[in-house]
Motif scaffolding. Structure first.
Motif, PDB file in Angstrom:
ATOM      1  N   GLU A 122      -8.789  16.375  -0.657  1.00 31.01           N
ATOM      2  CA  GLU A 122      -8.506  16.235  -2.096  1.00 31.01           C
ATOM      3  C   GLU A 122      -7.557  15.086  -2.403  1.00 31.01           C
ATOM      4  N   LEU A 123      -6.822  14.647  -1.386  1.00 27.44           N
ATOM      5  CA  LEU A 123      -5.825  13.590  -1.628  1.00 27.44           C
ATOM      6  C   LEU A 123      -6.439  12.200  -1.654  1.00 27.44           C
ATOM      7  N   GLU A 124      -7.712  12.095  -1.281  1.00 27.87           N
ATOM      8  CA  GLU A 124      -8.281  10.749  -1.104  1.00 27.87           C
ATOM      9  C   GLU A 124      -8.133   9.832  -2.332  1.00 27.87           C
ATOM     10  N   PRO A 125      -8.446  10.279  -3.549  1.00 24.41           N
ATOM     11  CA  PRO A 125      -8.299   9.348  -4.687  1.00 24.41           C
ATOM     12  C   PRO A 125      -6.860   8.860  -4.837  1.00 24.41           C
ATOM     13  N   ALA A 126      -5.897   9.749  -4.663  1.00 24.21           N
ATOM     14  CA  ALA A 126      -4.486   9.345  -4.806  1.00 24.21           C
ATOM     15  C   ALA A 126      -4.103   8.377  -3.686  1.00 24.21           C
ATOM     16  N   LEU A 127      -4.636   8.596  -2.491  1.00 25.78           N
ATOM     17  CA  LEU A 127      -4.328   7.701  -1.371  1.00 25.78           C
ATOM     18  C   LEU A 127      -4.917   6.315  -1.618  1.00 25.78           C
ATOM     19  N   ARG A 128      -6.104   6.283  -2.199  1.00 27.91           N
ATOM     20  CA  ARG A 128      -6.766   5.002  -2.474  1.00 27.91           C
ATOM     21  C   ARG A 128      -5.962   4.207  -3.510  1.00 27.91           C
ATOM     22  N   GLU A 129      -5.473   4.907  -4.490  1.00 30.30           N
ATOM     23  CA  GLU A 129      -4.663   4.263  -5.538  1.00 30.30           C
ATOM     24  C   GLU A 129      -3.374   3.690  -4.921  1.00 30.30           C
ATOM     25  N   LEU A 130      -2.762   4.490  -4.058  1.00 30.34           N
ATOM     26  CA  LEU A 130      -1.526   4.075  -3.384  1.00 30.34           C
ATOM     27  C   LEU A 130      -1.785   2.851  -2.494  1.00 30.34           C
ATOM     28  N   THR A 131      -2.908   2.885  -1.785  1.00 28.28           N
ATOM     29  CA  THR A 131      -3.270   1.789  -0.886  1.00 28.28           C
ATOM     30  C   THR A 131      -3.423   0.485  -1.652  1.00 28.28           C
ATOM     31  N   ARG A 132      -4.043   0.577  -2.804  1.00 28.07           N
ATOM     32  CA  ARG A 132      -4.259  -0.653  -3.581  1.00 28.07           C
ATOM     33  C   ARG A 132      -2.942  -1.237  -4.055  1.00 28.07           C
ATOM     34  N   ARG A 133      -1.977  -0.387  -4.298  1.00 30.72           N
ATOM     35  CA  ARG A 133      -0.642  -0.900  -4.653  1.00 30.72           C
ATOM     36  C   ARG A 133       0.021  -1.542  -3.438  1.00 30.72           C
ATOM     37  N   VAL A 134      -0.172  -0.942  -2.271  1.00 28.13           N
ATOM     38  CA  VAL A 134       0.394  -1.521  -1.043  1.00 28.13           C
ATOM     39  C   VAL A 134      -0.185  -2.919  -0.819  1.00 28.13           C
ATOM     40  N   LEU A 135      -1.480  -3.071  -1.072  1.00 21.68           N
ATOM     41  CA  LEU A 135      -2.164  -4.334  -0.770  1.00 21.68           C
ATOM     42  C   LEU A 135      -2.100  -5.340  -1.920  1.00 21.68           C
ATOM     43  N   ALA A 136      -1.530  -4.938  -3.045  1.00 20.37           N
ATOM     44  CA  ALA A 136      -1.556  -5.787  -4.244  1.00 20.37           C
ATOM     45  C   ALA A 136      -1.042  -7.213  -4.017  1.00 20.37           C
ATOM     46  N   PRO A 137       0.060  -7.430  -3.259  1.00 26.19           N
ATOM     47  CA  PRO A 137       0.528  -8.810  -3.094  1.00 26.19           C
ATOM     48  C   PRO A 137      -0.523  -9.706  -2.444  1.00 26.19           C
ATOM     49  N   GLY A 138      -1.506  -9.122  -1.777  1.00 24.09           N
ATOM     50  CA  GLY A 138      -2.554  -9.891  -1.109  1.00 24.09           C
ATOM     51  C   GLY A 138      -3.490 -10.587  -2.071  1.00 24.09           C
ATOM     52  N   ALA A 139      -3.382 -10.277  -3.348  1.00 27.75           N
ATOM     53  CA  ALA A 139      -4.249 -10.941  -4.328  1.00 27.75           C
ATOM     54  C   ALA A 139      -3.776 -12.367  -4.597  1.00 27.75           C
ATOM     55  N   SER A 140      -2.504 -12.667  -4.251  1.00 26.66           N
ATOM     56  CA  SER A 140      -1.997 -14.029  -4.486  1.00 26.66           C
ATOM     57  C   SER A 140      -2.081 -14.826  -3.178  1.00 26.66           C
ATOM     58  N   PRO A 141      -2.154 -16.171  -3.277  1.00 32.14           N
ATOM     59  CA  PRO A 141      -2.312 -16.968  -2.051  1.00 32.14           C
ATOM     60  C   PRO A 141      -1.016 -17.087  -1.236  1.00 32.14           C
ATOM     61  N   GLU A 142       0.089 -16.550  -1.762  1.00 33.33           N
ATOM     62  CA  GLU A 142       1.365 -16.698  -1.052  1.00 33.33           C
ATOM     63  C   GLU A 142       1.464 -15.781   0.164  1.00 33.33           C
ATOM     64  N   THR A 143       2.347 -16.172   1.088  1.00 35.79           N
ATOM     65  CA  THR A 143       2.617 -15.327   2.260  1.00 35.79           C
ATOM     66  C   THR A 143       3.301 -14.040   1.793  1.00 35.79           C
ATOM     67  N   TRP A 144       2.891 -12.912   2.359  1.00 38.73           N
ATOM     68  CA  TRP A 144       3.556 -11.644   2.028  1.00 38.73           C
ATOM     69  C   TRP A 144       3.750 -10.825   3.294  1.00 38.73           C
ATOM     70  N   ASP A 145       4.663  -9.853   3.206  1.00 35.42           N
ATOM     71  CA  ASP A 145       5.020  -9.080   4.398  1.00 35.42           C
ATOM     72  C   ASP A 145       4.270  -7.748   4.392  1.00 35.42           C
ATOM     73  N   PHE A 146       3.219  -7.693   5.205  1.00 32.63           N
ATOM     74  CA  PHE A 146       2.395  -6.477   5.236  1.00 32.63           C
ATOM     75  C   PHE A 146       3.217  -5.268   5.669  1.00 32.63           C
ATOM     76  N   ALA A 147       4.087  -5.451   6.696  1.00 35.14           N
ATOM     77  CA  ALA A 147       4.840  -4.301   7.223  1.00 35.14           C
ATOM     78  C   ALA A 147       5.808  -3.748   6.181  1.00 35.14           C
ATOM     79  N   ALA A 148       6.459  -4.660   5.433  1.00 37.60           N
ATOM     80  CA  ALA A 148       7.415  -4.195   4.417  1.00 37.60           C
ATOM     81  C   ALA A 148       6.675  -3.431   3.323  1.00 37.60           C
ATOM     82  N   GLN A 149       5.491  -3.902   2.950  1.00 34.90           N
ATOM     83  CA  GLN A 149       4.700  -3.189   1.952  1.00 34.90           C
ATOM     84  C   GLN A 149       4.227  -1.841   2.506  1.00 34.90           C
ATOM     85  N   ALA A 150       3.747  -1.883   3.772  1.00 37.22           N
ATOM     86  CA  ALA A 150       3.187  -0.667   4.385  1.00 37.22           C
ATOM     87  C   ALA A 150       4.252   0.416   4.530  1.00 37.22           C
ATOM     88  N   ALA A 151       5.533   0.018   4.603  1.00 36.87           N
ATOM     89  CA  ALA A 151       6.612   1.002   4.752  1.00 36.87           C
ATOM     90  C   ALA A 151       6.629   1.982   3.576  1.00 36.87           C
TER      91      ALA A 151
END
Ligand code: HEM
Length: 433
Positions: A122-151
């Motif tokens: 049942e948590l899948e939709p909420a997890l997907r929403e959360l994941t997209r926020r984690v990955l959001a900086p990836g929409a820009s061409p700048e360098t971003w810190d995956f580990a800091a976001q993933a935390a």
């Protein structure tokens, strides 16, 4: 701890090893030493060093499974991590991870049904929403810190499970990291002893849960704290102290592991472009996640004490002795995994024990698996290209094999699903209502 290699290391002399030294894991690669221990000293006696008393170490898959799985021979009640060695664990007999069966079943009963494979779907939709926020900086061409976001992903998961509001995520994340990596310079305070860092981190977390369970309507909430409080109120099965200790255990279990698996998994894909391409071609994310779990093994070790004299490989370990079981080593044991240092996105069978073995096997395994499947599925759908954009930095901890910083550059897939809110979680949680 560095996760991937297995190649020779300047310091792979068994006699000089100190498995209790967090720097060994933060700055070096334990795999060459673990390989030597598996081959030449599968039951290794670690001499006392600095403040750590003597303890035993097992590194082969079968031995790790025996130490963790046979609670008649090995008890968890005297502490389950090396940093507590030599001290009395006040949570022994009251908190899941440091309680033996049958008492352990009483603490697990209110939680297990809510964390079953079925229930967590049942948590899948909420997890997907959360994941997209984690990955959001990836929409820009700048360098971003995956580990800091993933935390912030696991605290979001813990938030869903334990009803923790977003305004408390940042503070609790720092406290949980300090609680497992108190020697890491990023969490240590200048001039403060390791024990002081640990005790401050623990106090912050306990104070949070103490305040939570004191709220008059808290038992009615449809979450894990609510379930624990109802067990305390209706069946008198738990005390208030046990509710707080087990909420703490769930928070630590959830936060300090899942994000490291995510970062280690992404790093493994970036270091193995052919495997990355193979995964994208097959789309077999469940197999990828299992291999990432084996590869990363974020819970580095678990500790037990012998309940009686035990014989292993002809060595006799006396009653009451501490024995550390190294999961990261077991998951690279060549006796079980063909070509164990090869990261293979469709490895089958893959009998890794990253979630532990037996009664104490991770209670959050189903939710962690689902969360990682959702995250890598979103990574695959969203990014056409991902590149490493700097040196990864590793966590200094004997308990958690982790990555603190993973700078990346990403190219979004044209026409891919829109990434969620275009804001970095780490920059916004503080001020949220
Ligand atoms: C990839 C992520 C995770 C990994 C690799 C992991 C690994 C482990 C391992 C190895 C143990 C056994 C420790 C021992 O034998 O002493 C464990 C126990 C535990 N984990 Fe996890 N864990 C993960 C995620 C989670 C999550 C998301 C939660 C919370 C929902 C959680 C909660 C717990 C709890 C409460 C225990 C104690 C269970 C018991 O003693 O019965 N873990 N975990």
């Amino acid at each position: 701890m560095r996760i991937s290699t297995g190649e020779t290391h300047a310091n792979n002399d068994i006699d000089s090893v100190n498995l209790a030294d967090p720097c060994f894991f933060g700055l070096g690669d334990p795999h060459p030493i673990w390989t030597r221990l598996r081959d030449h000293a599968p039951v290794y006696r670690q001499c006392p060093r600095a403040s750590t008393p003597e303890f035993w170490a097992v590194t082969r898959y079968d031995d790790v499974a025996r130490v963790l799985g046979q609670h008649g021979e090995f008890t968890a009640a005297r502490g389950n991590i090396l940093t507590t060695l030599g001290e009395t664990d006040i949570a022994g007999g009251k908190m899941l991870a440091v309680t033996d069966p049958p008492l352990h079943g009483r603490l697990k009963a209110p939680l297990a049904p809510r964390l079953s494979k079925q229930a967590v779907r049942e948590l899948e939709p909420a997890l997907r929403e959360l994941t997209r926020r984690v990955l959001a900086p990836g929409a820009s061409p700048e360098t971003w810190d995956f580990a800091a976001q993933a935390a912030f992903y696991p605290i979001g998961i813990a938030g869903l499970l334990l009803g923790i509001p977003e305004r408390s995520w940042a503070g609790l994340t720092s406290a949980t990291y300090a609680a497992v990596a108190e020697s890491d310079p990023d969490y240590a305070q200048p001039g403060a002893a390791r024990s002081a860092v640990l005790s401050r981190a623990h106090s912050e977390i306990f104070l949070y849960f103490h305040t939570e369970v004191a709220r008059p309507d808290r038992a009615e909430a449809d979450d894990l704290i609510g379930a624990l409080l109802r067990a305390a109120r209706d069946d008198a099965a738990l005390t208030r102290e046990e509710v707080i200790l087990n909420a703490y255990s769930l928070l630590i279990g959830a936060t300090v592991t899942t994000s490291h698996v995510a970062s280690a998994g992404l790093l493994a894909l970036l270091e193995n472009p052919a495997e990355h391409a193979r995964w994208l071609a097959t789309g077999d994310t469940p197999a990828l996640v299992e291999e990432i779990l084996r590869w990363a093994s974020p819970a580095n070790h678990a500790l037990r004490h012998t309940t009686k004299e035990v014989r292993m490989h002809g060595t006799i370990i006396g009653a009451g002795q501490p024995v550390s079981a190294w999961l990261g080593s077991a998951n690279r044991d060549e006796r079980v995994f063909p070509d164990p240092f090869r990261f293979s996105v469709d490895r089958r069978p893959n009998r890794h024990i990253a979630f532990g073995v037996g009664a104490h096997r991770c209670l959050g395994a189903h939710v962690a698996r689902l969360a990682l499947n959702v995250l890598f599925d979103e990574i695959g759908r969203n990014f056409e290209r991902i590149e490493l954009a700097g040196e990864p930095r590793h966590l200094q901890s004997t308990f958690i094999a982790g990555i603190k910083n993973l700078p990346v550059r990403t190219v979004p897939r044209p026409g891919g699903p829109a990434l969620g809110e275009q804001r970095a979680l780490s920059r916004t949680v503080e001020g949220d209502p």
